[in-house]
Design a protein around this motif. Sequence first.
Motif, mmCIF file in Angstrom:
data_model
loop_
_atom_site.group_PDB
_atom_site.id
_atom_site.type_symbol
_atom_site.label_atom_id
_atom_site.label_comp_id
_atom_site.label_asym_id
_atom_site.label_seq_id
_atom_site.Cartn_x
_atom_site.Cartn_y
_atom_site.Cartn_z
ATOM 1 N N PRO A 151 12.612 23.801 6.073
ATOM 2 C CA PRO A 151 12.857 25.084 6.747
ATOM 3 C C PRO A 151 11.676 26.032 6.575
ATOM 4 N N GLY A 152 11.332 26.707 7.662
ATOM 5 C CA GLY A 152 10.254 27.685 7.635
ATOM 6 C C GLY A 152 8.860 27.111 7.785
ATOM 7 N N GLN A 153 8.735 25.804 7.763
ATOM 8 C CA GLN A 153 7.404 25.205 7.821
ATOM 9 C C GLN A 153 6.772 25.331 9.206
ATOM 10 N N ALA A 154 7.571 25.253 10.262
ATOM 11 C CA ALA A 154 7.020 25.421 11.610
ATOM 12 C C ALA A 154 6.398 26.802 11.767
ATOM 13 N N GLN A 155 7.100 27.821 11.261
ATOM 14 C CA GLN A 155 6.588 29.186 11.350
ATOM 15 C C GLN A 155 5.305 29.337 10.528
ATOM 16 N N LYS A 156 5.282 28.711 9.368
ATOM 17 C CA LYS A 156 4.099 28.799 8.518
ATOM 18 C C LYS A 156 2.897 28.165 9.209
ATOM 19 N N LEU A 157 3.101 26.997 9.846
ATOM 20 C CA LEU A 157 1.999 26.342 10.553
ATOM 21 C C LEU A 157 1.513 27.223 11.702
ATOM 22 N N ALA A 158 2.434 27.854 12.412
ATOM 23 C CA ALA A 158 2.044 28.742 13.514
ATOM 24 C C ALA A 158 1.205 29.913 13.007
ATOM 25 N N GLU A 159 1.575 30.450 11.854
ATOM 26 C CA GLU A 159 0.813 31.567 11.280
ATOM 27 C C GLU A 159 -0.592 31.145 10.862
ATOM 28 N N LEU A 160 -0.742 29.903 10.460
ATOM 29 C CA LEU A 160 -2.046 29.409 10.015
ATOM 30 C C LEU A 160 -2.945 29.002 11.182
ATOM 31 N N THR A 161 -2.357 28.828 12.386
ATOM 32 C CA THR A 161 -3.126 28.340 13.544
ATOM 33 C C THR A 161 -2.885 29.224 14.770
ATOM 34 N N PRO A 162 -2.989 30.528 14.671
ATOM 35 C CA PRO A 162 -2.585 31.418 15.768
ATOM 36 C C PRO A 162 -3.410 31.264 17.033
ATOM 37 N N TYR B 244 0.109 16.689 -0.755
ATOM 38 C CA TYR B 244 0.342 16.612 0.688
ATOM 39 C C TYR B 244 0.601 18.018 1.215
ATOM 40 N N ASN B 245 -0.444 18.821 1.185
ATOM 41 C CA ASN B 245 -0.367 20.232 1.539
ATOM 42 C C ASN B 245 -1.619 20.603 2.321
ATOM 43 N N ALA B 246 -1.422 21.015 3.573
ATOM 44 C CA ALA B 246 -2.552 21.339 4.455
ATOM 45 C C ALA B 246 -2.780 22.838 4.586
ATOM 46 N N THR B 247 -2.190 23.626 3.697
ATOM 47 C CA THR B 247 -2.308 25.082 3.795
ATOM 48 C C THR B 247 -3.763 25.535 3.821
ATOM 49 N N ASP B 248 -4.571 24.948 2.965
ATOM 50 C CA ASP B 248 -5.956 25.397 2.828
ATOM 51 C C ASP B 248 -6.880 24.903 3.941
ATOM 52 N N VAL B 249 -6.430 23.938 4.736
ATOM 53 C CA VAL B 249 -7.321 23.376 5.767
ATOM 54 C C VAL B 249 -6.807 23.593 7.187
ATOM 55 N N ALA B 250 -5.557 24.035 7.339
ATOM 56 C CA ALA B 250 -4.993 24.184 8.691
ATOM 57 C C ALA B 250 -5.795 25.151 9.546
ATOM 58 N N VAL C 238 4.470 19.173 2.327
ATOM 59 C CA VAL C 238 5.526 18.171 2.186
ATOM 60 C C VAL C 238 6.365 18.419 0.939
ATOM 61 N N SER C 239 5.769 18.956 -0.105
ATOM 62 C CA SER C 239 6.439 19.034 -1.411
ATOM 63 C C SER C 239 7.643 19.961 -1.429
ATOM 64 N N THR D 38 0.846 -1.196 0.000
ATOM 65 C CA THR D 38 0.000 0.000 0.000
ATOM 66 C C THR D 38 0.878 1.241 0.000
ATOM 67 N N HIS D 39 0.304 2.370 -0.380
ATOM 68 C CA HIS D 39 1.074 3.599 -0.502
ATOM 69 C C HIS D 39 0.466 4.702 0.355
ATOM 70 N N PHE D 40 1.226 5.798 0.482
ATOM 71 C CA PHE D 40 0.768 6.949 1.252
ATOM 72 C C PHE D 40 -0.548 7.483 0.686
ATOM 73 N N ARG D 41 -1.264 8.203 1.544
ATOM 74 C CA ARG D 41 -2.431 8.954 1.099
ATOM 75 C C ARG D 41 -2.409 10.305 1.794
ATOM 76 N N PRO D 42 -2.807 11.377 1.099
ATOM 77 C CA PRO D 42 -2.738 12.699 1.719
ATOM 78 C C PRO D 42 -3.858 12.986 2.690
ATOM 79 N N ASP D 43 -5.037 12.372 2.495
ATOM 80 C CA ASP D 43 -6.209 12.663 3.324
ATOM 81 C C ASP D 43 -6.177 11.818 4.593
#
Length: 404
Positions: free
Chosen positions: A353-364, A328-334, A264-265, A202-207
């Motif tokens: 790099p920078g992804q932790a900060q981006k997640l924090a900005e999306l979930t303040p 594999y991108n949660a930008t629109d749903v975070a 992820v990309s 079996t393989h990965f799934r994004p959802d």
Amino acid sequence: MSKPSIAPFSSNPDFDYDIRGALGASVAGAGDPGEILAATGHVKKNDHEGWFAAWLALAERTSTAADASAEAGHRVSAASAYLRASAYFANAVNAASSLGDTARLATTFQRQHDAWQGFIEHTSVEVTAVQIPYEDDPLPGYLFRSATRAAAGNPVVVAVNGSDGSLAALWASCVSAGLERGYDVLVFDGPGQQTQLFEKGTHFRPDWEQVLTPVYDFVAAQDRVDADRISVYGISQGSYWVVRGIAFEHRFAAAITDPGLVDVSTSWTGHIPAGLLKHLAEGDLETFDKEMTLGMKFSPDTARTWTFRARPYGTTGYGETINAVRAYNATDVAGQITTKLLILSPENEQFWPGQAQKLAELTPDVSTTIAFTAAEGADEHCQPLARALTAERMYDWLDDQLGR
């Protein structure tokens, strides 16, 4: 980025990172520094066959010692050696994954799994092998129980592995520290991970909410569990799966991403020239694949890494793989996340790099970020040489969220 405070153990960055991870796992008994450094210190920068051979020899020697202890009735020593052997075999699996020899890959993974089973059979920790209902085929897992028992049931951490992590590595990064603090911990293989990739194809799934929801339902139904205090932890790429999952599944009491990850990309496309990516944007996969094939001939190390990393996605061409990974991108749903969220953010993060900060900005409204620094010896992806410090900070935060 600042300069790492600890000198490399290998001139090959991938080898160096694997050594750091193995050394860090020794905090929880899944490695022993002396034997790790002795086994890997002689391997040259581009000797990939030698790298595989070094880990395989160490794993085989440790497994043989585990067998001897088990046969003699020394259960503690057997459990210790089987755990280390499983972790070492896992590094050999990852080394074999980039060699393209599927025969050695399959047999090495089987030995990794056998050593893990040896640990399960001999450890003094209460643990039950479980089958988690999931679509047409259940997911295998292990429910570890803390020796500390709460009257209302124990809090539980669901541990979500990364793209190539072994269960022995997950023991070192999350399980052992959780048990010491009175948490029960569930580990499992999801689609494309470990047994699901090597044994079932079996393989990965994004959802990942399609995975995380049945996992939550399973844990909540177990006896001696406090269903109001079930949390989830994701390491490496598992952090994306946690973020995606809790954007839709809101029943978890808290969540931890190690590190923060949204897209992820970026670890794939960040190294591809913009002009080449333009072919992909225009839908010209043929030209993209042709130029990538040519480029890989001049960069054998990149080609090895690509082979290793692309396998769990079930794709073939270069363009097909990039297009798959971009899902594999949660930008629109975070922004939908309502769960209390801890984001670990290491200095010198080399993969995302920078992804932790981006997640924090999306979930303040729901997130807290904890930084790890080179000055603490806690930099780089998943703080490989600072796993005790990581456990202290993330479990202290989790205790506070759960009112423990």
